[in-house]
Design a protein around this motif. Sequence first.
Motif, PDB file in Angstrom:
ATOM      1  N   MET A   1     -58.803  40.885   7.642  1.00 14.77           N
ATOM      2  CA  MET A   1     -59.324  41.854   8.618  1.00 14.77           C
ATOM      3  C   MET A   1     -58.175  42.564   9.327  1.00 14.77           C
ATOM      4  SD  MET A   1     -62.408  39.723  10.333  1.00 14.77           S
ATOM      5  CE  MET A   1     -62.683  40.752  11.754  1.00 14.77           C
ATOM      6  N   LYS A   2     -58.346  43.885   9.498  1.00 15.32           N
ATOM      7  CA  LYS A   2     -57.267  44.663  10.098  1.00 15.32           C
ATOM      8  C   LYS A   2     -56.942  44.139  11.512  1.00 15.32           C
ATOM      9  CE  LYS A   2     -56.312  49.426  11.373  1.00 15.32           C
ATOM     10  NZ  LYS A   2     -57.049  49.825  12.557  1.00 15.32           N
ATOM     11  N   ASN A   3     -58.002  43.771  12.222  1.00 18.88           N
ATOM     12  CA  ASN A   3     -57.848  43.307  13.590  1.00 18.88           C
ATOM     13  C   ASN A   3     -56.933  42.074  13.683  1.00 18.88           C
ATOM     14  OD1 ASN A   3     -58.506  43.670  16.266  1.00 18.88           O
ATOM     15  ND2 ASN A   3     -60.038  42.049  16.216  1.00 18.88           N
ATOM     16  N   ASP A   4     -56.925  41.282  12.576  1.00 25.77           N
ATOM     17  CA  ASP A   4     -56.141  40.044  12.569  1.00 25.77           C
ATOM     18  C   ASP A   4     -54.652  40.287  12.699  1.00 25.77           C
ATOM     19  OD1 ASP A   4     -58.229  38.438  12.438  1.00 25.77           O
ATOM     20  OD2 ASP A   4     -57.966  37.786  10.356  1.00 25.77           O
ATOM     21  N   SER A   5     -54.204  41.444  12.197  1.00 24.89           N
ATOM     22  CA  SER A   5     -52.763  41.670  12.198  1.00 24.89           C
ATOM     23  C   SER A   5     -52.280  42.302  13.508  1.00 24.89           C
ATOM     24  CB  SER A   5     -52.371  42.548  11.004  1.00 24.89           C
ATOM     25  OG  SER A   5     -53.081  43.745  11.114  1.00 24.89           O
ATOM     26  N   LEU A   6     -53.203  42.570  14.433  1.00 25.32           N
ATOM     27  CA  LEU A   6     -52.782  43.200  15.687  1.00 25.32           C
ATOM     28  C   LEU A   6     -52.254  42.165  16.675  1.00 25.32           C
ATOM     29  CD1 LEU A   6     -55.768  45.664  16.301  1.00 25.32           C
ATOM     30  CD2 LEU A   6     -53.596  46.126  15.149  1.00 25.32           C
ATOM     31  N   THR A   7     -51.315  42.581  17.489  1.00 26.77           N
ATOM     32  CA  THR A   7     -50.862  41.680  18.556  1.00 26.77           C
ATOM     33  C   THR A   7     -51.903  41.705  19.675  1.00 26.77           C
ATOM     34  OG1 THR A   7     -49.749  43.384  19.819  1.00 26.77           O
ATOM     35  CG2 THR A   7     -48.453  42.316  18.091  1.00 26.77           C
ATOM     36  N   ILE A   8     -51.763  40.737  20.561  1.00 28.27           N
ATOM     37  CA  ILE A   8     -52.749  40.665  21.652  1.00 28.27           C
ATOM     38  C   ILE A   8     -52.656  41.901  22.563  1.00 28.27           C
ATOM     39  CG2 ILE A   8     -51.319  39.306  23.251  1.00 28.27           C
ATOM     40  CD1 ILE A   8     -54.109  37.726  23.667  1.00 28.27           C
ATOM     41  N   PHE A   9     -51.483  42.513  22.600  1.00 26.31           N
ATOM     42  CA  PHE A   9     -51.334  43.723  23.422  1.00 26.31           C
ATOM     43  C   PHE A   9     -52.071  44.898  22.775  1.00 26.31           C
ATOM     44  CE2 PHE A   9     -47.826  41.064  24.704  1.00 26.31           C
ATOM     45  CZ  PHE A   9     -47.895  41.169  26.082  1.00 26.31           C
TER      46      PHE A   9
ATOM     47  N   GLU B   1     -62.319  36.046  26.318  1.00 29.25           N
ATOM     48  CA  GLU B   1     -61.896  34.666  26.064  1.00 29.25           C
ATOM     49  C   GLU B   1     -61.854  34.392  24.562  1.00 29.25           C
ATOM     50  OE1 GLU B   1     -63.756  31.524  28.370  1.00 29.25           O
ATOM     51  OE2 GLU B   1     -63.608  30.179  26.648  1.00 29.25           O
ATOM     52  N   ARG B   2     -62.819  34.942  23.837  1.00 28.30           N
ATOM     53  CA  ARG B   2     -62.869  34.718  22.385  1.00 28.30           C
ATOM     54  C   ARG B   2     -61.567  35.212  21.700  1.00 28.30           C
ATOM     55  NH1 ARG B   2     -62.252  34.196  18.162  1.00 28.30           N
ATOM     56  NH2 ARG B   2     -63.522  34.016  16.319  1.00 28.30           N
ATOM     57  N   ASP B   3     -61.150  36.418  22.101  1.00 25.15           N
ATOM     58  CA  ASP B   3     -59.923  36.977  21.509  1.00 25.15           C
ATOM     59  C   ASP B   3     -58.685  36.206  21.957  1.00 25.15           C
ATOM     60  OD1 ASP B   3     -61.151  38.819  19.985  1.00 25.15           O
ATOM     61  OD2 ASP B   3     -60.840  40.519  21.338  1.00 25.15           O
ATOM     62  N   LEU B   4     -58.747  35.714  23.178  1.00 33.00           N
ATOM     63  CA  LEU B   4     -57.600  34.960  23.701  1.00 33.00           C
ATOM     64  C   LEU B   4     -57.417  33.650  22.928  1.00 33.00           C
ATOM     65  CD1 LEU B   4     -55.506  34.917  26.023  1.00 33.00           C
ATOM     66  CD2 LEU B   4     -57.132  33.554  27.323  1.00 33.00           C
ATOM     67  N   VAL B   5     -58.534  32.925  22.725  1.00 36.16           N
ATOM     68  CA  VAL B   5     -58.464  31.652  21.991  1.00 36.16           C
ATOM     69  C   VAL B   5     -58.014  31.917  20.562  1.00 36.16           C
ATOM     70  CG1 VAL B   5     -59.858  29.753  21.065  1.00 36.16           C
ATOM     71  CG2 VAL B   5     -60.150  30.475  23.445  1.00 36.16           C
ATOM     72  N   SER B   6     -58.600  32.933  19.947  1.00 40.08           N
ATOM     73  CA  SER B   6     -58.249  33.264  18.565  1.00 40.08           C
ATOM     74  C   SER B   6     -56.750  33.576  18.460  1.00 40.08           C
ATOM     75  CB  SER B   6     -59.106  34.448  18.143  1.00 40.08           C
ATOM     76  OG  SER B   6     -58.503  35.188  17.166  1.00 40.08           O
ATOM     77  N   HIS B   7     -56.231  34.273  19.460  1.00 42.59           N
ATOM     78  CA  HIS B   7     -54.807  34.624  19.468  1.00 42.59           C
ATOM     79  C   HIS B   7     -53.930  33.358  19.425  1.00 42.59           C
ATOM     80  CE1 HIS B   7     -51.021  36.379  20.784  1.00 42.59           C
ATOM     81  NE2 HIS B   7     -51.016  35.560  21.831  1.00 42.59           N
ATOM     82  N   TYR B   8     -54.226  32.409  20.311  1.00 45.04           N
ATOM     83  CA  TYR B   8     -53.371  31.214  20.371  1.00 45.04           C
ATOM     84  C   TYR B   8     -53.546  30.314  19.141  1.00 45.04           C
ATOM     85  CZ  TYR B   8     -51.562  32.371  24.912  1.00 45.04           C
ATOM     86  OH  TYR B   8     -50.894  33.001  25.921  1.00 45.04           O
ATOM     87  N   VAL B   9     -54.794  30.201  18.655  1.00 45.85           N
ATOM     88  CA  VAL B   9     -55.007  29.348  17.475  1.00 45.85           C
ATOM     89  C   VAL B   9     -54.268  29.947  16.283  1.00 45.85           C
ATOM     90  CG1 VAL B   9     -56.728  28.477  15.844  1.00 45.85           C
ATOM     91  CG2 VAL B   9     -57.159  28.352  18.303  1.00 45.85           C
ATOM     92  N   LYS B  10     -54.354  31.268  16.126  1.00 48.87           N
ATOM     93  CA  LYS B  10     -53.671  31.894  14.981  1.00 48.87           C
ATOM     94  C   LYS B  10     -52.154  31.770  15.116  1.00 48.87           C
ATOM     95  CE  LYS B  10     -57.286  34.912  13.486  1.00 48.87           C
ATOM     96  NZ  LYS B  10     -58.076  36.026  13.993  1.00 48.87           N
ATOM     97  N   LEU B  11     -51.670  31.927  16.345  1.00 56.12           N
ATOM     98  CA  LEU B  11     -50.212  31.767  16.547  1.00 56.12           C
ATOM     99  C   LEU B  11     -49.780  30.366  16.142  1.00 56.12           C
ATOM    100  CD1 LEU B  11     -48.885  33.114  19.964  1.00 56.12           C
ATOM    101  CD2 LEU B  11     -48.338  33.893  17.670  1.00 56.12           C
ATOM    102  N   SER B  12     -50.556  29.351  16.564  1.00 60.57           N
ATOM    103  CA  SER B  12     -50.151  27.972  16.270  1.00 60.57           C
ATOM    104  C   SER B  12     -50.175  27.727  14.767  1.00 60.57           C
ATOM    105  CB  SER B  12     -51.034  26.965  17.014  1.00 60.57           C
ATOM    106  OG  SER B  12     -52.309  26.940  16.438  1.00 60.57           O
ATOM    107  N   ASN B  13     -51.094  28.393  14.059  1.00 62.17           N
ATOM    108  CA  ASN B  13     -51.146  28.192  12.609  1.00 62.17           C
ATOM    109  C   ASN B  13     -49.979  28.856  11.887  1.00 62.17           C
ATOM    110  OD1 ASN B  13     -53.406  26.676  12.739  1.00 62.17           O
ATOM    111  ND2 ASN B  13     -54.824  28.366  12.392  1.00 62.17           N
ATOM    112  N   LYS B  14     -49.379  29.838  12.544  1.00 61.23           N
ATOM    113  CA  LYS B  14     -48.223  30.510  11.913  1.00 61.23           C
ATOM    114  C   LYS B  14     -46.985  29.640  12.005  1.00 61.23           C
ATOM    115  CE  LYS B  14     -49.543  35.284  12.262  1.00 61.23           C
ATOM    116  NZ  LYS B  14     -50.122  35.997  13.387  1.00 61.23           N
TER     117      LYS B  14
END
Length: 487
Positions: free
Chosen positions: A1-9, A51-64
């Motif tokens: 998904m395109k949205n996945d590659s975006l930074t939280i900013f 909150e959903r986007d915030l959690v997704s951001h940190y979980v994806k970061l940790s998986n990287k």
Amino acid sequence: MKNDSLTIFEKSREGRSSFSISKSKIDNIELSNIPAKYLRDQKARLPEVSERDLVSHYVKLSNKNMHVDANFYPLGSCTMKYNPKINEDIAACESFKKMHPLQSDDDLQGILKLIYEFEEFLCDLIGFDVMTLHPAAGAHGEMTALMMAKKYFESKGDEGRHIILVPDSSHGTNPSSAFMCGFDKVVTVKSDENGEIDINDLKEKCSKEVACLMVTNPNTLGIFETRITDIAKIVHDNGALLYGDGANMNALMGITRPGDMGFDFMHLNLHKTFSAPHGGGGPGSGPVGVKEFLKQFLPKPVIVKNKNRFSFKDDQCNTIGAVRAFYGNLSVIVKAFCYIKSLGKKELKRSSMMAVLNARYLYAKLKNIFPVPYDKPCLHEFVMSIKPNDNGVHTVDLAKALIDFGIHPPTVYFPLIVREAIMIEPTETESIETLDDFISIMESIAQDIEKDPKKIKDAPKTTPVMRLDEVGAARKPIVNWFDIETE
Ligand SMILES: Cc1ncc(COP(=O)(O)O)c(C=O)c1O
């Protein structure tokens, strides 16, 4: 998904929020109590996300992230073994977490007993008489020890000893610690054709101006210094001290004791050998063990036992003073204590034997594919390299290629005496299946180096960014999104 590659900013949308505080609560905060210089003159530029986007951001970061819990991490010299979670749970118990170093000794009897017993256990394991748990890292242990060496010679009126000897395979922290402690000259002792200290070179360089020889055993090539007792004699005959860099103790636990080899003092790395997690500059612990004659120079305070009561004592006459606030990194100490208590001495020995077996297994298989500088059995780690002129592929390329297979790159270009060095330490916690997978991956990379070198030079392909400007990233890091925008 395109949205996945975006930074939280980039995902930020004005007005979106993960939580809300009622305006009345904010209005009630008395800003005039806060000095003006600490107040913002404009609103903080924070991303506005749900909150959903915030959690997704940190979980994806940790998986990287590559980490010991998920990836094979054969980082030579650093002993990145798996750390049992029970140690974390116990160190996180309320009773440890809420303890405060300014509580009275009477309140702290439990933890003082733990520290005291841990020191005793470590002394017995490595063959020293007393231990200090103050130092917060291996390098800090070295520094503490060399400060003691300085004070020792001062106390004897032997003040001409300004040289520290280090083997050419030594860890960079050894010479740095020497300079930090005010020794003005570090002299390198050569390694011989077997990767051990060259005895003749040592004899030539050992003099009445030498304070100390710092030796890592097994050394950073993963090779045991077989003539360590002769080395100790040469050093002692010159009136100097023999220091052990015990960062590689994972090879020797329960098998042999550095204190019996002639070392006068030595540090350990709890955050490597004794299974406390490390990396990323997190808390560490580099306890130093000393022989009786150096006891009076230990940093203060020390913990003493008097009829089953434990207390801090800080009036040793020749102490080097305090080397940090309070008494060591407690959570690291508790984790390491749990580790040794749950294994016991017999199993610690088995851990070291497994660490050596795993390294020898890899060594035996890989030495047919990649050149090894010293063809002799290794202990817990070994060093190999890349064939010269291998289609322009260097060790750094091999390390980067491993990332695409989910393997943390081994230590590279160290020790300095091996050209294109790559240093592999599998540790005892890896299974034969993981080791076999690693061997096949290394075989396939070796084939690509011959047949498709571009593939290796272009790696990694699976990471968000490929090759970084590593010098730039270290010297001029850009860690702020708004700085990237303005670059
Ligand atoms: C041989 C050796 N000596 C000293 C150190 C320094 O330890 P620390 O990183 O805890 O300061 C290390 C660290 O990896 C090491 O491998």
